[in-house]
Design an enzyme around this catalytic site. Structure first.
Site, mmCIF file in Angstrom:
data_model
loop_
_atom_site.group_PDB
_atom_site.id
_atom_site.type_symbol
_atom_site.label_atom_id
_atom_site.label_comp_id
_atom_site.label_asym_id
_atom_site.label_seq_id
_atom_site.Cartn_x
_atom_site.Cartn_y
_atom_site.Cartn_z
ATOM 1 N N HIS A 25 -14.602 -4.816 -3.849
ATOM 2 C CA HIS A 25 -14.938 -3.468 -4.073
ATOM 3 C C HIS A 25 -15.361 -3.201 -5.514
ATOM 4 C CE1 HIS A 25 -12.118 -2.208 -0.555
ATOM 5 N NE2 HIS A 25 -13.411 -2.028 -0.124
ATOM 6 N N HIS A 58 -10.485 -9.000 1.451
ATOM 7 C CA HIS A 58 -9.503 -8.050 1.802
ATOM 8 C C HIS A 58 -8.731 -8.525 2.989
ATOM 9 C CE1 HIS A 58 -12.701 -5.725 -0.498
ATOM 10 N NE2 HIS A 58 -11.584 -5.472 -1.057
ATOM 11 N N CYS A 80 -8.242 -13.335 0.730
ATOM 12 C CA CYS A 80 -7.346 -13.763 -0.582
ATOM 13 C C CYS A 80 -6.323 -14.600 0.011
ATOM 14 C CB CYS A 80 -7.014 -12.536 -1.406
ATOM 15 S SG CYS A 80 -5.814 -12.823 -2.471
ATOM 16 N N HIS A 108 -7.913 1.502 4.205
ATOM 17 C CA HIS A 108 -8.372 0.462 3.269
ATOM 18 C C HIS A 108 -8.536 -0.700 4.248
ATOM 19 C CE1 HIS A 108 -8.017 -2.634 0.162
ATOM 20 N NE2 HIS A 108 -8.494 -1.578 -0.725
ATOM 21 N N GLU A 110 -7.793 -4.133 3.673
ATOM 22 C CA GLU A 110 -6.798 -4.838 3.828
ATOM 23 C C GLU A 110 -5.723 -4.376 4.503
ATOM 24 O OE1 GLU A 110 -3.215 -6.381 0.718
ATOM 25 O OE2 GLU A 110 -5.117 -6.121 0.034
ATOM 26 N N THR A 147 -1.489 -5.642 -1.065
ATOM 27 C CA THR A 147 -1.247 -6.427 -2.342
ATOM 28 C C THR A 147 -1.861 -5.620 -3.518
ATOM 29 O OG1 THR A 147 -3.626 -7.592 -2.024
ATOM 30 C CG2 THR A 147 -1.543 -8.550 -1.211
ATOM 31 N N CYS A 177 -0.227 -8.423 -5.783
ATOM 32 C CA CYS A 177 -1.059 -9.382 -6.263
ATOM 33 C C CYS A 177 -0.783 -9.355 -7.897
ATOM 34 C CB CYS A 177 -2.499 -8.909 -6.100
ATOM 35 S SG CYS A 177 -3.833 -9.470 -7.093
ATOM 36 N N SER A 206 -9.050 0.240 -4.324
ATOM 37 C CA SER A 206 -7.618 0.697 -4.608
ATOM 38 C C SER A 206 -7.294 0.428 -5.906
ATOM 39 C CB SER A 206 -6.563 -0.178 -3.520
ATOM 40 O OG SER A 206 -5.324 0.279 -3.700
ATOM 41 N N SER A 247 -12.291 -7.604 -10.277
ATOM 42 C CA SER A 247 -13.459 -8.308 -10.047
ATOM 43 C C SER A 247 -14.598 -7.754 -10.732
ATOM 44 C CB SER A 247 -13.905 -8.143 -8.515
ATOM 45 O OG SER A 247 -13.742 -6.787 -8.302
#
Length: 329
Positions: A25, A58, A80, A108, A110, A147, A177, A206, A247
């Site tokens: 994202h 995700h 991931c 979302h 994920e 995460t 994470c 997120s 990222s």
């Protein structure tokens, strides 16, 4: 890992290469890949049969993975490893008869992918009030999380779940994470010292939203969420903190600093060092080795060359090396 993996696919295949959902994202990252011939889709049926497909970091629902394979092209799942861990926990606990309380954001990618692993046994919550509204369970209960939650989002729900379900099961290692947690910790350390905070990241991230929310909770009167340097307001005086999400490319951070043109200099604050390494997906590594071997034979290069090793290659370097437009490829 996901950014580098998609870059390797761009180099290995003629465009277009398809990616299910945004690889990460981050608007700038997505735009650079689009300029390099990547087409992002929200439905696997949009991918022509036989074309290469990458599944985003995700995580994807099992039926999405199966549908991608059925398209008949080369499929790389760039999920991931931390998300894979949660998927495994969901599948294992559901198989043992647990009901799963999953802390995640509605809609979302994920959360959608994780809940699809065991839809009949999973119950999504976001707040302590959501925990109170859960039904009475006769089965044992497991608590798992998206995460990319902030510690504050997680902690409140965790306390409520433990109070209501004292015997609930949790994994020994946190689902959160480490990269997300590290950035949030850094933000909280810096926040008391600054007059304003710039958070670099996309509005659908997120991670980005959590960082911006934490900055406001920490007392920052001015919090700016931006995609790129040109979105920074013209007037900005005082001590300013720049915080990037996981990222955000380094060159984007540097462009933001250049835009701010600080008269008092720049101080870099280091909270921790990250030495985790996630290799590219196995089938992509095999493809890269095959390409490397073919180049060795075709070009008459030395047979004892080492294959491409991305461990020491930064994702920002990979992004910068991508062609500016499809025609440049």
């Amino acid at each position: 890992m996901a950014i580098k993996a998609l870059a390797w696919m761009v180099r290995a295949f003629e465009p277009p290469v398809y990616c299910y959902h945004e690889i990460v994202h981050n608007q700038l990252v997505v735009q650079r890949f689009e300029a390099s011939g990547v087409v992002f889709v929200d439905d696997i049926t949009e991918v022509p049969e036989g074309r290469p497909i990458m599944l985003s970091a995700h995580g994807s629902a099992p039926e999405v993975v199966a549908a991608a394979i059925d398209r008949g092209g080369y499929v790389v799942d760039a999920v991931c490893p931390l998300v894979t861990k949660v998927h495994h926990e969901v599948k294992t606990r559901a198989g043992k008869g647990y009901q799963i309380v999953y802390v995640g954001h509605e809609g979302h990618e994920e959360a959608v992918g994780t809940m699809a692993v065991a839809p009949a046994a999973i119950h999504r919550v976001e707040t302590a009030d959501d925990v109170a509204d859960l039904p009475e369970f006769e089965s044992p209960i497991a608590l798992l999380a998206q995460t990319t939650l902030s510690h504050r989002e997680w902690a409140g729900v965790l306390d409520a779940a433990r109070e209501r379900f004292p015997k609930l099961w949790q994994p020994e290692r946190s689902d959160l994470c480490f990269a997300t947690t590290n950035r949030q910790s850094a933000l909280m350390k810096i926040a008391p010292r600054v007059d304003a905070m710039v958070v670099i990241g996309s509005s659908n991230s997120s991670n980005t939203k959590a960082l911006a929310a934490l900055a406001r909770e920490a007392g920052c009167q001015h919090v700016f969420r931006i995609n790129a340097a040109d979105e920074i307001p013209e007037e900005h005086n005082g001590t300013l903190r720049i915080k990037k999400k996981n990222s955000a490319p380094e060159d984007l951070v540097l462009s933001v600093i250049d835009r701010l043109d600080p008269t008092g200099g720049v101080e870099e604050v280091r909270v921790t060092d990250e030495d985790e390494y996630f290799p590219p997906p196995r089938n992509l590594r095999q493809l890269l080795r095959a390409i490397d071997a073919a180049a060795t034979v075709t070009l008459g290069l030395s047979g004892d060359r080492l294959p491409l090793d991305d461990r020491d290659i930064d994702a920002s370097e990979v992004l910068e090396s991508l062609p500016a437009t499809i025609s440049d490829a």
